[in-house]
Structure formats: structure tokens, C-alpha cells
Design a protein around this motif. Sequence first.
Motif, mmCIF file in Angstrom:
data_model
loop_
_atom_site.group_PDB
_atom_site.id
_atom_site.type_symbol
_atom_site.label_atom_id
_atom_site.label_comp_id
_atom_site.label_asym_id
_atom_site.label_seq_id
_atom_site.Cartn_x
_atom_site.Cartn_y
_atom_site.Cartn_z
ATOM 1 N N GLY A 131 0.745 -1.346 -0.037
ATOM 2 C CA GLY A 131 -0.082 0.029 0.018
ATOM 3 C C GLY A 131 0.785 1.338 0.174
ATOM 4 N N PHE A 132 2.134 1.100 -0.062
ATOM 5 C CA PHE A 132 3.074 2.360 0.221
ATOM 6 C C PHE A 132 3.574 2.664 -1.184
ATOM 7 C CE2 PHE A 132 7.356 3.902 0.491
ATOM 8 C CZ PHE A 132 7.295 4.912 1.083
ATOM 9 N N GLU A 133 3.128 4.178 -1.407
ATOM 10 C CA GLU A 133 3.701 4.626 -2.841
ATOM 11 C C GLU A 133 4.942 5.346 -2.529
ATOM 12 O OE1 GLU A 133 -0.010 7.497 -2.695
ATOM 13 O OE2 GLU A 133 0.038 6.665 -4.760
ATOM 14 N N ALA A 134 5.805 4.307 -3.137
ATOM 15 C CA ALA A 134 7.205 4.691 -3.276
ATOM 16 C C ALA A 134 7.598 5.837 -4.374
ATOM 17 C CB ALA A 134 8.319 3.671 -3.581
ATOM 18 N N LEU A 135 6.836 6.000 -5.199
ATOM 19 C CA LEU A 135 6.952 6.847 -6.175
ATOM 20 C C LEU A 135 5.691 7.232 -6.870
ATOM 21 C CD1 LEU A 135 9.481 7.822 -7.361
ATOM 22 C CD2 LEU A 135 9.406 6.034 -9.540
ATOM 23 N N LYS A 136 5.263 8.345 -6.999
ATOM 24 C CA LYS A 136 3.931 8.915 -7.201
ATOM 25 C C LYS A 136 3.655 9.422 -8.691
ATOM 26 C CE LYS A 136 3.333 9.676 -2.384
ATOM 27 N NZ LYS A 136 3.458 10.650 -1.333
ATOM 28 N N GLU A 137 3.812 8.813 -9.755
ATOM 29 C CA GLU A 137 3.440 9.389 -11.071
ATOM 30 C C GLU A 137 4.521 10.689 -11.273
ATOM 31 O OE1 GLU A 137 -0.603 10.038 -12.196
ATOM 32 O OE2 GLU A 137 -1.120 8.023 -11.374
ATOM 33 N N ILE A 138 5.569 10.183 -11.500
ATOM 34 C CA ILE A 138 6.623 11.028 -11.908
ATOM 35 C C ILE A 138 6.873 11.370 -13.503
ATOM 36 C CG2 ILE A 138 7.748 11.034 -9.648
ATOM 37 C CD1 ILE A 138 10.175 9.993 -11.413
ATOM 38 N N THR A 139 7.025 12.677 -13.801
ATOM 39 C CA THR A 139 7.165 12.912 -15.424
ATOM 40 C C THR A 139 8.280 13.621 -15.462
ATOM 41 O OG1 THR A 139 4.581 12.773 -15.511
ATOM 42 C CG2 THR A 139 5.919 13.920 -17.371
#
Length: 397
Positions: free
Chosen positions: A147-155
Amino acid sequence: MTARARSSARSIAVLASATGSEWLMIAMALVLKPDILIADELTTALDVTVQAEVLSLLDELQHETGMGLLMITHDLGVVAEAADRAVVMERGLVVETGTPRELYHAPKHPYTRKLLAAAPGKGEMRGIDPAPEAILEVRGLKKNYGGFEALKEITFTLNRGETLAVLGESGSGKSTVARLLLKLEAASGGSVHWKGQDLLPMSLRQMAPFRRQMQMVFQDPTQSLNPHMTVFQIISEAWVIHPDILPKDRWTARVAELLTQVGLEPAHAARALHQFSGGQRQRIAIARALALEPDLIICDEAVSALDVSIQAQLIDLLGKLRDELGIAFIFIAHDPPVVRDFADRVLVMKRGEIVEQGPVRQIFEAPRQSYTQKLLAAGLDADPDIQSERRAALAAG
Ligand code: ADP
Ligand code: MG
């Protein structure tokens, strides 16, 4: 042990280099109420913001208890920030002593001068290619661990021959970006276009020819390369995996050429990796990356563990290779001055997100986000005057 030896032992506590448990270690050392605290490279592995907190805690404790602090460090910024007096050592000998200001403004010994010349963050900043050609386009890349978002939609994009630094505290997701780009790990979403092709849906086999164009250099080369293999084996293994690059009868000559290119001797080919120093191992890891004729090298904290003069030599080498071969770099680092000297453009990461990105000049001279401002302010400068200005600015809020 005699009672007397025990009581004198109690008055000296020693702290060695810490990763993550430094608060506990400091607490344990202080339970002994020492007269002297020896801190051996205590903050070397820490990122700049945690380092600043540890140093300020030690400073407070020192004022409260009057204990002496012996800081062993290779970081001139730590000296400028924390020391009343410094002793410069070279090969087991004290070559010079003085206050940080005396040593910085009027170094007497050539070795002190050499150390100061190697301090990062003093060079010219790089410009940017006016006609960029994107070779890597990353959109909405994300990674969840459970459930842990280590990376959140990077561009972000990377241009041919460009050096893009990824700067952020530890745990901000920098290494995760590197692992996802090379598919050492599967992404949870998004796309990675390399020269127009989306790598993420490809099988490892389909990806092999592209993967070869993107090489990686880690902080500790012995984790990715077998320390018992000879340098020749390490470098030529690249051609065993990709036989189309070079026929076997040319391997010896090419290994010699690559070793020369990274500042080593052709005769080093016969030695095993573990026989080399940290800086030399990084040169070997770079030679191994070059053996595949990459368009991109991802350096994940590749110079972070090295002391200033070795670090400066490696940055010089990478800069030379960049100019000669037109290789692009993704340069992951937690040390702002090193990034300032080497990057064209900078991504600043915090908790799995890019908080700011821009040309190196904009990031360092006019950072827009308060997070970036804090990160840059926490980076230590070798100049004691700059450090005391920063302390005053921080105290003033
Ligand atoms: P950085 O390189 O910036 O120090 P990482 O990319 O290594 O950070 O890690 C980002 C976050 O993801 C950290 O909070 C880390 O604990 C977490 N993380 C990394 N790898 C894993 C894993 N295999 N399982 C669970 N969490 C992980
Ligand atoms: Mg990392």
C-alpha cells in the motif's frame, strides 16, 4: 580492567559512521556522560538535512555538558560548520592545524590546499543545449510497495548528452526511479519511452538491445560486480552478453583502451576488483559501463561514499567522458554541491514526488520551493564564513 582504566574508559565515548540509527547511538554514547565524544565519520552516510540535525544536536549537547568533541571527517563542510579547531592529516602525519577560518583562507600545507581545491560547489555551473532532442521520456511513472507509494506518477524527459541530476533526501525515491528505468523492478504504472519506444511492456528479451544503451554505476561497485573476478573478466563479460559489439580477438586491446580512458593502467586488467581502492573500483565500474557503448549512464550515488579529492577526480573523469562521447547522465545524489558542479538540469524529489525541476542555475540561484531552499541551505559549504552566514540566516528564520 582496573577500576581506574574503567573510569577513564567511561569518560570517552566513540560514535562511528551511522545509517539510520544515529539518534540511538548518540543517546547510548551520552548515557555514559563522557568528557570526550569521538565521532568517526558520524554524518558521512547521512543526507544533508539529517546531517544538519545531528550536528546541531551535538552542538547543543556540547554547550550543555561541556564535553569535548573529536570529529573525524573527510568533509570540509563539516569542519566549517562544527569545528573550533582542525587538524589536517595525511598518511598518518599531522601536516597542519588551525581554526577552520585559518585553514580555509590561509592554508599553509600543499595537502590542505589540495583538499580545499577539491571541495565541491565552487566551479562554473553548466549551461543547457539550445536544441534538445529527448532520448528518454518518462510519464506518470509510479511504484507501489504493497500500500506504500514509493513513487507517485513522476514525469520528466532527458535529452541527448544531457546531465540530469536527481536530488533528494534518502528515501525520496531516487533509486526507485533508476531501478524502474532499467526494469530491475516492474513499475506499477506509467510509461518509459527510450528513443520513442515504450520499454515497460517489453519482455526482458525484447528490451535487451535498448537495455544495453542504458548502463548503471552504483555507490558500491562490489555489490553489482563480482569482487573476485579480474578487471579483464568484468569488462569483457559485457561482450559475452552482447557478442555483436566486439569480436573476441579485439577484447584485450579494447580493455586496455578503456582502462586508459578511465585513468587506470592496462596492466590493471589482470588484477581482481577487491585489490583496488574505492575510487579505482568506481573507475572500473565506469569502464565496464563504457564497454557497452551506452547513450546513458545512470549514476546512483556513484561518488557519494568517496572523500573529496577522489570525488573531484571522478567528477572530472565523468565530465571528460561526457564531453568526448556525448553520453547523457542521470546523476542521483544527495549532496547539493556535487550536483551544482556537474548537472545541466536538476529534479528535486521528496517522498516519491518531483517537487521542482529546472536548469541547474535556476535551482541553485532561485529555487522556487521551500523544500528545495531547505535542502540547499542544509548542504555544508567548505567556507566557514558562508557556513556562519547560513547559520545566522537559519536562526533568523
Ligand atoms: P532513495 O534512493 O531516494 O534513498 P529509494 O528509492 O531507495 O530512496 O526508496 C524510496 C522509498 O521506497 C523508501 O521509503 C524505501 O524504504 C521504499 N522502498 C524501496 N525499496 C523497497 C522495497 N523493495 N520494499 C518496500 N519498500 C521499499
Ligand atoms: Mg538510493
